[in-house]
Enzyme design. Structure first.
Site, PDB file in Angstrom:
ATOM      1  N   GLU A 157      -1.532   4.806  13.411  1.00  0.00           N
ATOM      2  CA  GLU A 157      -1.108   6.004  12.683  1.00  0.00           C
ATOM      3  C   GLU A 157      -1.230   7.241  13.556  1.00  0.00           C
ATOM      4  OE1 GLU A 157      -1.652   7.969   8.233  1.00  0.00           O
ATOM      5  OE2 GLU A 157      -3.172   6.574   8.980  1.00  0.00           O
ATOM      6  N   HIS A 180      -9.792   2.008  -0.393  1.00  0.00           N
ATOM      7  CA  HIS A 180      -8.340   1.803  -0.346  1.00  0.00           C
ATOM      8  C   HIS A 180      -7.872   1.289  -1.701  1.00  0.00           C
ATOM      9  CE1 HIS A 180      -4.367   0.960   0.758  1.00  0.00           C
ATOM     10  NE2 HIS A 180      -4.544   0.273   1.874  1.00  0.00           N
ATOM     11  N   PHE A 201       1.413  -3.662   3.933  1.00  0.00           N
ATOM     12  CA  PHE A 201       1.681  -4.992   4.466  1.00  0.00           C
ATOM     13  C   PHE A 201       3.179  -5.269   4.371  1.00  0.00           C
ATOM     14  CE2 PHE A 201      -2.610  -7.411   3.772  1.00  0.00           C
ATOM     15  CZ  PHE A 201      -3.206  -6.606   4.709  1.00  0.00           C
ATOM     16  N   CYS A 250       0.805  -1.220   0.000  1.00  0.00           N
ATOM     17  CA  CYS A 250       0.000   0.000   0.000  1.00  0.00           C
ATOM     18  C   CYS A 250       0.838   1.270   0.000  1.00  0.00           C
ATOM     19  CB  CYS A 250      -0.937   0.011   1.198  1.00  0.00           C
ATOM     20  SG  CYS A 250      -1.917  -1.493   1.321  1.00  0.00           S
ATOM     21  N   HIS A 310      -3.076   7.713   5.938  1.00  0.00           N
ATOM     22  CA  HIS A 310      -3.320   6.403   5.330  1.00  0.00           C
ATOM     23  C   HIS A 310      -4.748   5.986   5.692  1.00  0.00           C
ATOM     24  CE1 HIS A 310      -2.252   2.782   3.319  1.00  0.00           C
ATOM     25  NE2 HIS A 310      -2.320   2.012   4.399  1.00  0.00           N
ATOM     26  N   LYS A 338      -9.697   8.091   1.972  1.00  0.00           N
ATOM     27  CA  LYS A 338     -10.172   6.720   1.742  1.00  0.00           C
ATOM     28  C   LYS A 338     -11.613   6.552   2.203  1.00  0.00           C
ATOM     29  CE  LYS A 338      -5.752   4.187   1.930  1.00  0.00           C
ATOM     30  NZ  LYS A 338      -4.816   5.291   2.213  1.00  0.00           N
TER      31      LYS A 338
END
Length: 413
Positions: free
Chosen positions: A314, A340, A401, A162, A303, A335
């Site tokens: 975050e 996403h 990830f 991502c 994010h 998002k």
């Protein structure tokens, strides 16, 4: 040090098929999430996604060439054409001959993988579509951009989950700064709208699934009722250019790409390190690279995936990196509207930062009805309505990830 600016932008997203459409929808707090139409979602627990709508590849490329591309490649070529047109470079063969491409792709042609495996097993391992490999491998989006527009500099694909789109822009920034390039197309592309992807992320308990009655409410970063992210798709391409080169050819300049920072958690295959220290390290590095202090940053595009671990983690990173300035920082997760977009997430959100600077607007985080303060989400996430205000410095962050952390800083020229 050579300065780097944005001189063109192209975008195909779940909320618009151009940069202008996408930005206007984000400003208005419009959701691009709905029930899945791309495939039959009846067997799946997850019934909704953020799909690109009414996309016609023939507007941007030869239909014959498009038939040999997976969806992520088609989206990338379309976004690249819009960016080149916007920067007035489409027919500048002299510049394009030395232009490079840095494209972030997390997965590639997943729908090709799914359909080809079906043919493979149903034929008792004797048949597979001949273009399977050239369509599904992640590098082919950048390769198709190169072939379509006659771009002959280095062509790189960055796969950091991502964070791919963010890291692609960061690598492009470094390439221009060090003198390897004067112009780079940088961004991301992804399309994973198929059952194979749906199930793959659902078994990780990563996807939202409880809002089928009203999918527009499903992506709710930092909200107490969040239950996972929503699958998005799209492509965003920025034309990055050395500042003096841009001025010499009379290019319009949107903003400066001022800083980049990256780090790796080295912690877990899917979960971020809960202490937030390594993600905060990337934020601090990006601000140092840009020559800004925490109190200089007006806007942070988070994010903000709408998962419990990301949103609280975050927020912890922001507290560590910004200290007391975190409480004054304007934050939002777009998002909440776009879903996403995986490998395209960072490039789409970089675009949002550039537009935020250009127009003086902080986009909202929609569906933020009750911040999860008890879960650690205790900052200003711009709930439900955007704010008109000057934005001199904007930052975006993406975390993938495997522990990939990427941060970009943009400045007003």
């Amino acid at each position: 040090m050579r300065r780097v600016v944005v001189t063109g932008m192209g975008c195909v997203s779940p909320v618009g098929n151009s940069a202008d459409e996408t930005w206007e929808a984000i400003k208005a707090g419009k959701s691009g999430i709905g029930l899945i139409t791309r495939y039959d979602a009846t067997p799946f627990k997850v019934k909704y996604a953020a799909e690109v709508k009414d996309f016609d590849a023939s507007k941007y490329m030869d239909p014959k060439a498009a038939r040999k591309m997976a969806m992520f490649s088609k989206l990338a070529v379309a976004a690249a054409k819009m960016a080149l047109d916007d920067s007035n470079l489409t027919d500048n063969k002299e510049v394009l001959n030395d232009t490079s491409i840095f494209l972030g792709v997390g997965i590639g042609g997943f729908e090709v993988t799914e359909s080809s495996l079906k043919s493979y097993f149903e034929s008792n391992f004797t048949r597979i579509p001949p273009m399977t490999i050239p369509e599904l491998i992640p590098n082919e989006a950048a390769a198709n951009i190169s072939m379509t527009f006659g771009i002959h500099g280095a062509t790189h694909t960055i796969a950091t989950a991502c964070a791919s789109g963010t890291d692609a822009i960061g690598d492009a920034l470094d390439s221009i700064r060090c003198g390897r390039n004067d112009v780079v197309l940088a961004g991301g592309a992804e399309s994973t709208q198929n059952g194979f992807s749906n199930l793959g992320f659902a078994v990780l308990q990563a996807l939202s699934s409880k809002w089928a009655d009203d999918p527009t409410k499903s992506s709710r970063p930092f909200d107490k009722q969040r239950d996972g992210f929503v699958m998005g798709e799209g492509s965003t391409i920025l034309v990055l250019e050395e500042y003096e080169h841009a001025k010499a050819r009379g290019a319009k300049i949107y903003a400066e790409v001022a800083g980049y920072g990256a780090s790796s958690d080295g912690y877990h295959l899917t979960a971020p390190n809960p202490d937030g220290l390594i993600g905060a390290k990337a934020m601090t590095a990006a601000m140092k690279d840009a020559g800004v202090k925490p109190e200089d940053v007006t806007y942070y595009n988070a994010h903000g995936t709408s998962t419990h671990l990301n949103d609280s983690g975050e927020t912890k990173m922001l507290h560590i990196a910004f200290g007391d300035a975190a409480k004054k920082l304007h934050i939002s997760s777009t998002k909440s509207m776009t879903g996403h977009c995986l490998g395209n997430a960072g490039s789409l959100e970089a675009f949002v930062c550039v537009k935020s600077i250009q127009e003086g607007f902080i986009p909202p985080t929609i569906n933020l009805d009750e911040p999860d303060v008890e879960g650690g989400c205790d900052l200003d996430y711009t709930p439900n309505k955007g704010i008109d205000m000057d934005v001199n410095v904007a930052m975006s962050g993406n975390f993938g990830f495997g522990g990939h952390n990427g941060i970009l800083v943009f400045k007003k020229i």
